[in-house]
Structures are given as C-alpha cells and as structure tokens.
Motif scaffolding. Structure first.
Motif, PDB file in Angstrom:
ATOM      1  N   HIS A  32       1.521  -1.263  -0.067  1.00  0.00           N
ATOM      2  CA  HIS A  32       0.325   0.337   0.011  1.00  0.00           C
ATOM      3  C   HIS A  32       1.226   1.119   0.225  1.00  0.00           C
ATOM      4  N   HIS A  36      -3.228   6.425   6.823  1.00  0.00           N
ATOM      5  CA  HIS A  36      -3.993   5.503   7.033  1.00  0.00           C
ATOM      6  C   HIS A  36      -4.923   5.981   8.184  1.00  0.00           C
ATOM      7  N   HIS A  44       5.222   5.622   4.745  1.00  0.00           N
ATOM      8  CA  HIS A  44       4.353   5.707   4.358  1.00  0.00           C
ATOM      9  C   HIS A  44       4.466   6.685   2.836  1.00  0.00           C
ATOM     10  N   HIS A  65      -2.868   2.058  -3.115  1.00  0.00           N
ATOM     11  CA  HIS A  65      -3.110   3.378  -2.233  1.00  0.00           C
ATOM     12  C   HIS A  65      -3.953   3.126  -1.444  1.00  0.00           C
ATOM     13  N   HIS A  66      -3.743   3.430  -0.666  1.00  0.00           N
ATOM     14  CA  HIS A  66      -4.850   3.271   1.149  1.00  0.00           C
ATOM     15  C   HIS A  66      -5.774   4.727   0.776  1.00  0.00           C
ATOM     16  N   HIS A  67      -5.836   5.807  -0.377  1.00  0.00           N
ATOM     17  CA  HIS A  67      -6.407   7.082  -0.064  1.00  0.00           C
ATOM     18  C   HIS A  67      -7.380   6.515  -1.049  1.00  0.00           C
ATOM     19  N   TRP A 236       2.606  -1.359   6.456  1.00  0.00           N
ATOM     20  CA  TRP A 236       1.541  -1.763   7.749  1.00  0.00           C
ATOM     21  C   TRP A 236       2.971  -3.088   7.970  1.00  0.00           C
TER      22      TRP A 236
END
Ligand code: ZN
Length: 272
Positions: A32, A36, A44, A65-67, A236
């Motif tokens: 990722h 977050h 990140h 991507h988290h977003h 993570w």
C-alpha cells in the motif's frame, strides 16, 4: 541442537543475513502507500518506502494506495507517483464498488497506465460487499478478458471474501489471475481447494503469514511453492521481516526463490 539456517554456509538465509540482500530480485506483490486513519505509519511516503524497498533488494512493489481504497484519491494520481519511480513501483488499480462511474473511467484508462498498472485490487471485506456481488462484475469481466491479476484481500472467516465466495468467482472467471491476499488466512482447507479446483488461475499471497511459525511450510506442502507469492502489506509490515520469514522457513532454497522471485516473473514476464 542443529545449526540455525542463517549460519549454514551457502544457504539463501546465510546470504541475506550476511549481506542484507539476495543475489536475485525480490518482488513484493502486496503493498500500500499513504497515511491511514487507523494507524500511524512513519514510512508511508513514496520516497521513504522506496528507500526501504531498495535497501531490502525489492525490485518492484505492486501496491494499491490507501487513499484510493478509502475513496479520496483517484487511480490516475497513483499512476503519476509510479512515473516518478519507474523502476520500482507498479500499481493495482483500486476498485471501489461505491463509485461505479469511477470504475468505468479507470478501466478505460488502464492501457494508458502501462507498464505501471499490472492489475486490480479488491477489498470486499472492507466494504462488506461480497466478491460475488454484481457491483464487482465489470471489473471481474475486465480482468477475465485481459487475463489480468486481481489482488483480492481474503480472510478465511469472512462472508465477503472467504473460501466459498472466492471459489465461486475464481471458477466463474477462469482467465483472471486471482492473487489471494493473506491466503484466506485461517481457512487453509479452502486455500488449497482454490488452487486445486480452479483453472490454474489462483495464487496464495503471504502477507501476515511469515509472522507465524510453520504456516509457510504448511502452505508449500499443500499447494507447492509455485503457487505462492511474496507480499508484505508495506507499510503495515516490514520487508526484512517478510523476507526473513520466508528465508527462515523449513523449505528448500528452490522453494524460497519461487516465492520471492520466480513466480512473479512466470506470471508477469521477466521485465514487468
Ligand atoms: Zn493489504
């Protein structure tokens, strides 16, 4: 007591413990990027992640991507990030079922994101929408027509992306390449069935698995190392933890090469 594997001369573990790198490229197939809401990640950003990946000898990280997953960024912006690190980052186009118009637009853009876009990313359990739901269909069909990978977050106990529903879609779309993120964690029986009862279009991905002893050995025993892909969920989990976990497993060095390197090249080619 027997000599620990990282002290055994000539093993991959010894090589990695000594040099911090292997003599072949590692591919991390599950990553990722970005902050977050639930957790603080120091590492990140594209820059800090790149530094870490290069230190560990990772050639490509395939990530979503988290977003994008959370619905506040579009895949086009991720392609721009990849362009800044063309030798390193590859993207899974994040599919958010709440936004069908975005899915349509993004799939239409897919070819323009070559070579960065390598497949799609599904997170059925996050959205509580079973992978068998109609809302995933356009993306499933797209991947099936083009024989593309879909990295699906899977969890053994989930009704949204657990064993039975994953088996149903992997059989229904025999040309899409399903990477089972977390290998259906906890439901190893179905992990094995997914590999064996489908059209050779399923691979197990290891994120979260190297942290527990003997799971890698068990999966290799059940499905063979050719069906297992390395992944960490970076940021993570840590690359060194993941690679170290594979190298510490009681499997052959040939199996370790398959998992860390060869299988990705078999699926995506030597130069992806
Ligand atoms: Zn993930």
């Amino acid at each position: 007591m027997s000599t620990p594997i990282w002290k055994q001369p000539g093993t991959l573990a010894e090589q990695f413990w000594k040099n911090g790198k292997l003599d072949f490229p590692v591919y991390d197939m599950h990553g990722h990027m970005g902050s977050h809401y639930a957790i603080h990640f120091y590492r990140h950003t594209p820059e800090l992640m790149a530094e870490h990946l290069r230190k560990a000898g990772v050639k490509h990280l395939a990530f979503s991507h988290h977003h994008v997953i959370m619905g506040d960024m579009r895949n086009a912006a991720v392609a721009e990030i990849c362009k800044r690190f063309p030798d390193l980052y590859r993207m899974y186009v994040g599919i958010v079922p709440a936004f069908p118009e975005n899915i349509k637009e993004d799939l239409a853009m897919f070819d323009q994101w070559t070579p960065y876009a390598i497949g799609l990313k599904f997170l059925p359990d996050y959205y509580r929408i079973p992978v068998t739901d109609k809302r995933w269909e356009p993306a499933l069909k797209f991947a099936d027509e083009r024989k593309l990978p879909i990295l699906v977050h899977t969890w053994g106990s989930s009704q949204y992306d657990g064993g039975p529903v994953m088996l149903e879609v992997a059989q229904k779309y025999p040309n899409a390449k399903f990477f089972l993120g977390h290998s259906l964690y906890g439901n190893w029986e179905y992990a094995e069935r997914l590999v064996k009862e489908t059209n050779n279009n399923v691979w197990l991905e290891l994120t979260a698995i190297p942290g527990e002893r003997k799971n890698i050995e068990m999966l290799v025993e059940k499905v063979g190392s050719e069906r297992i892909l390395f992944g960490t969920d970076l940021p993570w989990f840590d690359e060194f933890q993941g690679i170290g976990g594979v190298l510490s497993a009681d499997i052959s060095d040939d199996d370790k090469r398959n998992i860390l390197c060869r299988n990705a090249e078999t699926i995506l080619g030597k130069d992806w």
